[in-house]
Design a protein around this motif. Sequence first.
Motif, PDB file in Angstrom:
ATOM      1  N   SER A 381       0.813  -1.220   0.000  1.00 55.67           N
ATOM      2  CA  SER A 381       0.000   0.000   0.000  1.00 55.67           C
ATOM      3  C   SER A 381       0.845   1.267   0.000  1.00 55.67           C
ATOM      4  O   SER A 381       0.324   2.363  -0.197  1.00 55.67           O
ATOM      5  N   ASP A 382       2.169   1.142   0.215  1.00 52.08           N
ATOM      6  CA  ASP A 382       3.048   2.308   0.183  1.00 52.08           C
ATOM      7  C   ASP A 382       3.283   2.808  -1.238  1.00 52.08           C
ATOM      8  O   ASP A 382       3.780   3.915  -1.438  1.00 52.08           O
ATOM      9  N   PHE A 383       2.935   1.986  -2.221  1.00 49.16           N
ATOM     10  CA  PHE A 383       3.184   2.340  -3.611  1.00 49.16           C
ATOM     11  C   PHE A 383       1.865   2.546  -4.353  1.00 49.16           C
ATOM     12  O   PHE A 383       0.918   1.781  -4.190  1.00 49.16           O
ATOM     13  N   VAL A 384       1.844   3.601  -5.198  1.00 51.99           N
ATOM     14  CA  VAL A 384       0.612   3.929  -5.912  1.00 51.99           C
ATOM     15  C   VAL A 384       0.680   3.538  -7.393  1.00 51.99           C
ATOM     16  O   VAL A 384      -0.321   3.543  -8.089  1.00 51.99           O
ATOM     17  N   PHE A 385       1.891   3.226  -7.867  1.00 51.75           N
ATOM     18  CA  PHE A 385       2.051   2.873  -9.280  1.00 51.75           C
ATOM     19  C   PHE A 385       3.301   2.030  -9.433  1.00 51.75           C
ATOM     20  O   PHE A 385       4.296   2.224  -8.727  1.00 51.75           O
ATOM     21  N   PHE A 386       3.268   1.057 -10.354  1.00 51.53           N
ATOM     22  CA  PHE A 386       4.465   0.277 -10.637  1.00 51.53           C
ATOM     23  C   PHE A 386       4.516  -0.130 -12.095  1.00 51.53           C
ATOM     24  O   PHE A 386       3.488  -0.232 -12.762  1.00 51.53           O
ATOM     25  N   ASN A 407       9.898  -0.718 -11.665  1.00 44.84           N
ATOM     26  CA  ASN A 407       9.921   0.641 -11.137  1.00 44.84           C
ATOM     27  C   ASN A 407       8.705   0.830 -10.234  1.00 44.84           C
ATOM     28  O   ASN A 407       7.557   0.669 -10.676  1.00 44.84           O
ATOM     29  N   LEU A 408       8.952   1.157  -8.988  1.00 43.11           N
ATOM     30  CA  LEU A 408       7.895   1.360  -7.999  1.00 43.11           C
ATOM     31  C   LEU A 408       7.847   2.836  -7.616  1.00 43.11           C
ATOM     32  O   LEU A 408       8.896   3.489  -7.493  1.00 43.11           O
ATOM     33  N   TYR A 409       6.626   3.355  -7.413  1.00 46.62           N
ATOM     34  CA  TYR A 409       6.472   4.768  -7.089  1.00 46.62           C
ATOM     35  C   TYR A 409       5.601   4.945  -5.860  1.00 46.62           C
ATOM     36  O   TYR A 409       4.485   4.406  -5.789  1.00 46.62           O
ATOM     37  N   THR A 410       6.139   5.714  -4.935  1.00 49.04           N
ATOM     38  CA  THR A 410       5.326   6.176  -3.817  1.00 49.04           C
ATOM     39  C   THR A 410       4.499   7.365  -4.296  1.00 49.04           C
ATOM     40  O   THR A 410       4.669   7.830  -5.430  1.00 49.04           O
ATOM     41  N   GLU A 411       3.611   7.870  -3.450  1.00 46.43           N
ATOM     42  CA  GLU A 411       2.788   9.022  -3.839  1.00 46.43           C
ATOM     43  C   GLU A 411       3.656  10.204  -4.225  1.00 46.43           C
ATOM     44  O   GLU A 411       3.438  10.862  -5.249  1.00 46.43           O
ATOM     45  N   THR A 412       4.693  10.461  -3.432  1.00 43.23           N
ATOM     46  CA  THR A 412       5.593  11.588  -3.706  1.00 43.23           C
ATOM     47  C   THR A 412       6.369  11.371  -5.002  1.00 43.23           C
ATOM     48  O   THR A 412       6.478  12.263  -5.845  1.00 43.23           O
ATOM     49  N   GLY A 413       6.918  10.180  -5.175  1.00 45.97           N
ATOM     50  CA  GLY A 413       7.692   9.882  -6.369  1.00 45.97           C
ATOM     51  C   GLY A 413       6.845   9.926  -7.629  1.00 45.97           C
ATOM     52  O   GLY A 413       7.308  10.357  -8.689  1.00 45.97           O
ATOM     53  N   TYR A 414       5.596   9.504  -7.493  1.00 42.90           N
ATOM     54  CA  TYR A 414       4.674   9.519  -8.639  1.00 42.90           C
ATOM     55  C   TYR A 414       4.418  10.945  -9.100  1.00 42.90           C
ATOM     56  O   TYR A 414       4.435  11.244 -10.295  1.00 42.90           O
ATOM     57  N   LYS A 415       4.201  11.835  -8.171  1.00 42.25           N
ATOM     58  CA  LYS A 415       3.936  13.237  -8.516  1.00 42.25           C
ATOM     59  C   LYS A 415       5.149  13.868  -9.187  1.00 42.25           C
ATOM     60  O   LYS A 415       5.021  14.609 -10.158  1.00 42.25           O
ATOM     61  N   GLU A 416       6.349  13.545  -8.682  1.00 41.25           N
ATOM     62  CA  GLU A 416       7.560  14.121  -9.263  1.00 41.25           C
ATOM     63  C   GLU A 416       7.821  13.569 -10.675  1.00 41.25           C
ATOM     64  O   GLU A 416       8.232  14.300 -11.565  1.00 41.25           O
ATOM     65  N   ALA A 417       7.569  12.272 -10.861  1.00 41.77           N
ATOM     66  CA  ALA A 417       7.860  11.650 -12.155  1.00 41.77           C
ATOM     67  C   ALA A 417       6.911  12.109 -13.244  1.00 41.77           C
ATOM     68  O   ALA A 417       7.305  12.229 -14.407  1.00 41.77           O
ATOM     69  N   PHE A 418       5.661  12.400 -12.876  1.00 40.22           N
ATOM     70  CA  PHE A 418       4.650  12.680 -13.885  1.00 40.22           C
ATOM     71  C   PHE A 418       4.078  14.097 -13.797  1.00 40.22           C
ATOM     72  O   PHE A 418       3.068  14.394 -14.407  1.00 40.22           O
TER      73      PHE A 418
END
Length: 434
Positions: A381-386, A407-418
Amino acid sequence: MSNYIVESTISLVILFFFYKFFLESEKTYQFNRFYLLASLLISLIIPFISIEIFNEIQNIPTAPEILNERNIPNSITQKNDINTGTKIALTLYFIVAIILVIRFINNLWTFRKKIKKNPHIRLHNATIILLDENTMPYTFLNFVFVNKQSYKNKGISPELLEHEFTHIHQKHSYDILFIEIIKIIFWFNPMYNLYKKAIQLNHEFIADENVIKKHKNVSLYQQLLLNTIETKKYYLASNLNYLMTKKRFIMMTKKTSRLSSILKRATTLPILTLLIYFLCIDLVAQEKEKTETSFPHEDVNRYYEDVQVITQDRTGNVISTKKYNELSEDEKKMIPPPPPVPLKIKMTQAQFEDFKKQAKYAIWIDGKNVDNSELNKFKPSDFVFFQNSHVYKNARSLKFPQENQVNLYTETGYKEAFEKRNKKAGGTIVIRNK
């Protein structure tokens, strides 16, 4: 490289033990010779063969093409850091390889000196080299080396000379040179020593069979072999060998069923097919084409809001220049859709546990490569996208030999990547009427 060695060795082992259990005891010597040499070539080539079979499935989370390259690393572009252990291993490898090259060249040079300094006789399209040393006949390339005194006193029987002439006419030395060159490169692999012994033994079977066919006296020939036993071995030559005699005697008198030999030879085809299937075929998951866009209509208008659209005819003449929001609905349909925004997709517990397998997956979290054990600090549940990407054999590196890159993305990482997905497109789009 490690994948190459493993797959090559698997191929060598399977093909060799098939030979030992099914072919070696059959009197199909020429086929066996071809089989052994082909097995060596196949083992060298098969790791380079990659057959991709696409398996169409649904709902594979994939990263869109517009992903920021800085945040989505690619195993092909990663720098291969060579650690100290690898440097030591490479140094050891080249030291041993150089020693073996020197030994190989020295043996060739020894044969050359013997050929140059000793008298010789031409006989049966071969050259007999008369040596002062006390030795049994042995062969290298087109030369038969014999004791000078024994030859002049007719102490070497015609059967033994015929045996050596067979090695020459069959060009057995080239087989030995071939396997020795391979052994220099792959000296660390003991399978090549087994192959050399099998090849040399099969050479003796061929020579023995030819002598028996010509002189038609098995018992006399066997007695000659027993009386000419020599324990000395010659590195690159074909020579009589005590350890091979028992097997050779058995094969001289063995009867082989024609049907049995045909069936066993035919079995090599399914064996090769199975090797290719298990070592060369990559099952690649392919997502079914989607018919719906994940980009809402109002977002399309916003995305292209400030874009200038130039319409041209077939010859390139400008027909009109408009802002996107000035276009008709039909004209807007000519504009390519904006890159889709990846939907947030969470993984299952089973997927999360599978990603912990170091040998199968290379892991990145928010664009940073981490050890698989780092996943123990997280929960699904710590990851929102993979994104789980298959890496083809020829694209894998020493640092990332795994067949999958995740590639795993947390909420913060997802926002930064996209986050650049939320920006408007700018510039000019040129469309041409058909």
